[in-house]
Design a protein around this motif. Structure first.
Motif, PDB file in Angstrom:
ATOM      1  N   SER A  28      -4.286 -16.616  23.386  1.00  0.00           N
ATOM      2  CA  SER A  28      -3.735 -17.974  23.304  1.00  0.00           C
ATOM      3  C   SER A  28      -4.753 -19.061  23.617  1.00  0.00           C
ATOM      4  O   SER A  28      -4.735 -20.128  23.010  1.00  0.00           O
ATOM      5  CB  SER A  28      -2.549 -18.099  24.263  1.00  0.00           C
ATOM      6  OG  SER A  28      -2.135 -19.435  24.401  1.00  0.00           O
ATOM      7  N   TRP A  29      -5.661 -18.784  24.550  1.00  0.00           N
ATOM      8  CA  TRP A  29      -6.595 -19.812  24.978  1.00  0.00           C
ATOM      9  C   TRP A  29      -7.857 -19.751  24.113  1.00  0.00           C
ATOM     10  O   TRP A  29      -8.835 -19.102  24.457  1.00  0.00           O
ATOM     11  CB  TRP A  29      -6.946 -19.624  26.447  1.00  0.00           C
ATOM     12  CG  TRP A  29      -5.797 -19.914  27.378  1.00  0.00           C
ATOM     13  CD1 TRP A  29      -4.475 -19.957  27.074  1.00  0.00           C
ATOM     14  CD2 TRP A  29      -5.885 -20.181  28.781  1.00  0.00           C
ATOM     15  NE1 TRP A  29      -3.719 -20.233  28.182  1.00  0.00           N
ATOM     16  CE2 TRP A  29      -4.566 -20.377  29.248  1.00  0.00           C
ATOM     17  CE3 TRP A  29      -6.937 -20.258  29.687  1.00  0.00           C
ATOM     18  CZ2 TRP A  29      -4.280 -20.667  30.582  1.00  0.00           C
ATOM     19  CZ3 TRP A  29      -6.650 -20.538  31.015  1.00  0.00           C
ATOM     20  CH2 TRP A  29      -5.343 -20.754  31.457  1.00  0.00           C
ATOM     21  N   ASN A  30      -7.815 -20.468  23.003  1.00  0.00           N
ATOM     22  CA  ASN A  30      -8.935 -20.501  22.050  1.00  0.00           C
ATOM     23  C   ASN A  30      -9.687 -21.813  22.208  1.00  0.00           C
ATOM     24  O   ASN A  30      -9.205 -22.878  21.807  1.00  0.00           O
ATOM     25  CB  ASN A  30      -8.406 -20.354  20.625  1.00  0.00           C
ATOM     26  CG  ASN A  30      -9.517 -20.372  19.589  1.00  0.00           C
ATOM     27  OD1 ASN A  30     -10.708 -20.265  19.921  1.00  0.00           O
ATOM     28  ND2 ASN A  30      -9.137 -20.515  18.325  1.00  0.00           N
TER      29      ASN A  30
ATOM     30  N   ARG B   3      -1.608 -26.758  24.039  1.00  0.00           N
ATOM     31  CA  ARG B   3      -0.846 -25.742  23.314  1.00  0.00           C
ATOM     32  C   ARG B   3      -1.132 -24.341  23.845  1.00  0.00           C
ATOM     33  O   ARG B   3      -0.628 -23.355  23.311  1.00  0.00           O
ATOM     34  CB  ARG B   3      -1.168 -25.825  21.816  1.00  0.00           C
ATOM     35  CG  ARG B   3      -0.705 -27.138  21.180  1.00  0.00           C
ATOM     36  CD  ARG B   3      -0.914 -27.140  19.685  1.00  0.00           C
ATOM     37  NE  ARG B   3      -2.327 -27.277  19.336  1.00  0.00           N
ATOM     38  CZ  ARG B   3      -2.958 -28.446  19.221  1.00  0.00           C
ATOM     39  NH1 ARG B   3      -2.300 -29.575  19.448  1.00  0.00           N
ATOM     40  NH2 ARG B   3      -4.238 -28.500  18.881  1.00  0.00           N
TER      41      ARG B   3
ATOM     42  N   GLU C 108     -12.453 -22.688  20.791  1.00  0.00           N
ATOM     43  CA  GLU C 108     -13.211 -23.092  19.603  1.00  0.00           C
ATOM     44  C   GLU C 108     -12.497 -24.193  18.826  1.00  0.00           C
ATOM     45  O   GLU C 108     -13.066 -24.802  17.932  1.00  0.00           O
ATOM     46  CB  GLU C 108     -13.441 -21.881  18.696  1.00  0.00           C
ATOM     47  CG  GLU C 108     -14.315 -20.812  19.336  1.00  0.00           C
ATOM     48  CD  GLU C 108     -14.516 -19.621  18.420  1.00  0.00           C
ATOM     49  OE1 GLU C 108     -13.948 -19.645  17.297  1.00  0.00           O
ATOM     50  OE2 GLU C 108     -15.225 -18.679  18.818  1.00  0.00           O
ATOM     51  N   ASN C 109     -11.267 -24.440  19.178  1.00  0.00           N
ATOM     52  CA  ASN C 109     -10.491 -25.514  18.542  1.00  0.00           C
ATOM     53  C   ASN C 109     -10.889 -26.846  19.158  1.00  0.00           C
ATOM     54  O   ASN C 109     -10.848 -27.014  20.375  1.00  0.00           O
ATOM     55  CB  ASN C 109      -8.999 -25.251  18.762  1.00  0.00           C
ATOM     56  CG  ASN C 109      -8.121 -26.174  17.942  1.00  0.00           C
ATOM     57  OD1 ASN C 109      -8.538 -27.272  17.551  1.00  0.00           O
ATOM     58  ND2 ASN C 109      -6.899 -25.735  17.680  1.00  0.00           N
ATOM     59  N   ASN C 110     -11.264 -27.802  18.332  1.00  0.00           N
ATOM     60  CA  ASN C 110     -11.725 -29.110  18.827  1.00  0.00           C
ATOM     61  C   ASN C 110     -10.751 -30.238  18.523  1.00  0.00           C
ATOM     62  O   ASN C 110     -11.110 -31.417  18.624  1.00  0.00           O
ATOM     63  CB  ASN C 110     -13.098 -29.452  18.230  1.00  0.00           C
ATOM     64  CG  ASN C 110     -14.187 -28.499  18.730  1.00  0.00           C
ATOM     65  OD1 ASN C 110     -14.195 -28.117  19.892  1.00  0.00           O
ATOM     66  ND2 ASN C 110     -15.095 -28.119  17.827  1.00  0.00           N
ATOM     67  N   THR C 111      -9.529 -29.912  18.153  1.00  0.00           N
ATOM     68  CA  THR C 111      -8.553 -30.966  17.866  1.00  0.00           C
ATOM     69  C   THR C 111      -8.104 -31.625  19.166  1.00  0.00           C
ATOM     70  O   THR C 111      -8.285 -31.086  20.265  1.00  0.00           O
ATOM     71  CB  THR C 111      -7.340 -30.377  17.144  1.00  0.00           C
ATOM     72  OG1 THR C 111      -6.731 -29.376  17.964  1.00  0.00           O
ATOM     73  CG2 THR C 111      -7.753 -29.777  15.804  1.00  0.00           C
TER      74      THR C 111
ATOM     75  N   PHE D  27      -5.909 -29.933  22.314  1.00  0.00           N
ATOM     76  CA  PHE D  27      -5.707 -28.543  21.913  1.00  0.00           C
ATOM     77  C   PHE D  27      -5.345 -27.643  23.085  1.00  0.00           C
ATOM     78  O   PHE D  27      -4.628 -26.652  22.931  1.00  0.00           O
ATOM     79  CB  PHE D  27      -6.961 -28.013  21.194  1.00  0.00           C
ATOM     80  CG  PHE D  27      -8.149 -27.769  22.075  1.00  0.00           C
ATOM     81  CD1 PHE D  27      -8.449 -26.506  22.534  1.00  0.00           C
ATOM     82  CD2 PHE D  27      -8.981 -28.830  22.439  1.00  0.00           C
ATOM     83  CE1 PHE D  27      -9.551 -26.278  23.340  1.00  0.00           C
ATOM     84  CE2 PHE D  27     -10.081 -28.605  23.240  1.00  0.00           C
ATOM     85  CZ  PHE D  27     -10.368 -27.330  23.700  1.00  0.00           C
TER      86      PHE D  27
ATOM     87  N   ASP E 135      -5.918 -34.175  26.875  1.00  0.00           N
ATOM     88  CA  ASP E 135      -6.310 -32.870  27.411  1.00  0.00           C
ATOM     89  C   ASP E 135      -6.431 -32.943  28.926  1.00  0.00           C
ATOM     90  O   ASP E 135      -7.483 -32.639  29.493  1.00  0.00           O
ATOM     91  CB  ASP E 135      -7.645 -32.431  26.792  1.00  0.00           C
ATOM     92  CG  ASP E 135      -7.479 -32.014  25.343  1.00  0.00           C
ATOM     93  OD1 ASP E 135      -6.588 -31.190  25.066  1.00  0.00           O
ATOM     94  OD2 ASP E 135      -8.227 -32.509  24.485  1.00  0.00           O
TER      95      ASP E 135
END
Length: 268
Positions: free
Chosen positions: A47-49, A60, A51-54, A57, A72
């Motif tokens: 769940s804890w990714n 979620r 690499e997502n830069n939105t 992020f 954030d």
């Protein structure tokens, strides 16, 4: 309640000017937590990714609740019942805006950091129940003056409940049942919480449990140190005693100068 509202507004005001900086810190906080715990079920790993830069992020992520969906900034970290293992998570000091921490129903072990109030100073809720945390309950928790909930039941804590916990006047929930605690219960906690909140600790005593036994004065043995004689002095003393005894026995006239005293010399 009014004091809590004022604190919340002041807290938001102080942190609004450092939003970007806090965002970077909160991401670092979650990275450290993920790296420091054992995750046998792979919940955090999947769940804890990072690499997502939105935007927002991390909000979620499983167990992460943010102050706002577009920020954030971690408000709550709820990791209860995820099968996590290992020591107390590291890096929580970077979640500078966090107010709720729930690690309950896992397999965490080891001590709670002694400086926990410096790592998470603004917590209003701390739930570490149903784990295997051990060692003493840090007295430092008494500095977490905004705590409303402190749940430490079903662990392996030892020692006494810190007396300074009387300073936690905001507590509405407090539980240390089923540990290995001992000693008297702090007076204000005894008045505010029922016996079930302290049950299962054989060494705990005082209201609302059984009275503490009267203290007993313990006698301590006192060691008397005698100066040790060396071998030469011991031999000399023994020889001198024997010679003196023999001389006094066979030649009493040499030692008794008075006729009165001669009467008291008894031959054996």
């Amino acid at each position: 309640m009014a004091d809590d509202t004022k604190f919340l507004l002041l807290f938001l005001l102080l942190n609004s000017s450092t939003l970007c900086f806090s965002t970077e810190q909160d991401i670092q906080c979650l990275k450290s937590v993920q790296q420091s715990v054992t995750d046998p079920n792979g919940v955090l790993k999947s769940s804890w990714n990072f690499e997502n830069n939105t935007v927002a992020f991390i909000c979620r992520f499983t167990g992460v609740e943010c102050w706002h969906p577009d920020e954030d900034r971690v408000l709550s970290l709820r990791l209860g019942n995820l099968g996590l293992e290992g020591p107390f998570p590291r890096g929580l000091q970077y979640c500078t805006s966090m107010m709720n921490l729930d690690l309950s129903n896992n397999n965490f072990e080891g001590p709670i950091p002694a400086n926990i109030s410096r790592e998470v100073p603004y917590l209003t809720s701390l739930d570490l129940s149903y784990n295997s945390f051990s060692g003493s309950i840090p007295q430092n928790i008494s500095n977490m003056t905004y705590l409303n909930v402190l749940s430490l039941q079903h662990n392996q804590f030892i020692g006494e409940i810190p007396r300074k916990f009387n300073l936690l006047t905001r507590l509405s929930e407090f539980n240390v049942a089923e540990n290995l605690l001992s000693g008297p219960i702090p007076s204000l906690l005894a008045v505010r919480f029922s016996a079930s909140n302290f049950a299962g600790n054989q060494g705990l005593c005082g209201s609302p449990l059984d009275d503490c036994p009267p203290s007993k004065r313990r006698w301590r043995p006192v060691r008397i140190r005698l100066h040790k004689l060396n071998n030469q002095s011991s031999i000399g003393a023994a020889v001198g005693f024997v010679v003196g005894f023999v001389a006094a026995f066979y030649f009493p006239h040499c030692f008794v100068c008075s006729e009165r005293l001669r009467a008291y010399v008894v031959r054996i």
